[in-house]
Design an enzyme around this catalytic site. Structure first.
Site, mmCIF file in Angstrom:
data_model
loop_
_atom_site.group_PDB
_atom_site.id
_atom_site.type_symbol
_atom_site.label_atom_id
_atom_site.label_comp_id
_atom_site.label_asym_id
_atom_site.label_seq_id
_atom_site.Cartn_x
_atom_site.Cartn_y
_atom_site.Cartn_z
ATOM 1 N N VAL A 9 5.940 -5.462 12.644
ATOM 2 C CA VAL A 9 4.741 -5.818 13.402
ATOM 3 C C VAL A 9 4.294 -7.182 12.911
ATOM 4 O O VAL A 9 4.280 -7.446 11.716
ATOM 5 C CB VAL A 9 3.616 -4.759 13.276
ATOM 6 C CG1 VAL A 9 4.017 -3.480 13.974
ATOM 7 C CG2 VAL A 9 3.252 -4.483 11.847
ATOM 8 N N SER A 10 3.944 -8.056 13.860
ATOM 9 C CA SER A 10 3.702 -9.440 13.484
ATOM 10 C C SER A 10 2.235 -9.851 13.530
ATOM 11 O O SER A 10 1.913 -10.965 13.140
ATOM 12 C CB SER A 10 4.530 -10.373 14.368
ATOM 13 O OG SER A 10 4.360 -10.051 15.719
ATOM 14 N N THR A 11 1.355 -8.977 13.995
ATOM 15 C CA THR A 11 -0.065 -9.308 13.992
ATOM 16 C C THR A 11 -0.864 -8.127 13.461
ATOM 17 O O THR A 11 -0.382 -6.998 13.440
ATOM 18 C CB THR A 11 -0.587 -9.652 15.406
ATOM 19 O OG1 THR A 11 -0.571 -8.474 16.204
ATOM 20 C CG2 THR A 11 0.228 -10.743 16.070
#
Length: 93
Positions: A9-11
């Site tokens: 997950v990037s945010t």
């Protein structure tokens, strides 16, 4: 031989619940997850851990291709490395 999942997950708004559900349904016995890590960052600690853990005959499963590679070139290099090590690769979607 085992099936190992990788999720990213990037945010802060994202969570890995959907990815984990899909990877469990795909038969992954262990899932490595990087949290709030941009795909463009060179260092992804859980991906590195998974890559060290893999052995000939294992399988890597991701929910979507963009979860594994930073870009197309990086994705292809990772898949090529897996193939040379005798590790299978599968994307659920």
């Amino acid at each position: 031989m085992g099936s190992f999942g990788y999720a990213r997950v990037s945010t802060v708004d994202q969570n890995a619940v959907l990815q984990h559900a899909a990877l469990h349904a795909a038969g992954c016995r262990r899932i490595f997850t990087d949290h709030v890590v941009s795909g463009t960052r060179a260092s992804r600690p859980e991906l590195d851990k998974m890559l060290e853990h893999l052995r000939d005959g294992d399988e890597v499963v991701v929910w979507k291709l963009d979860r594994l590679g930073r870009n197309t070139r990086n994705l292809l290099a990772l898949i090529d490395d897996l193939e040379h090590r005798g590790v299978h690769f599968r994307s659920v979607t």
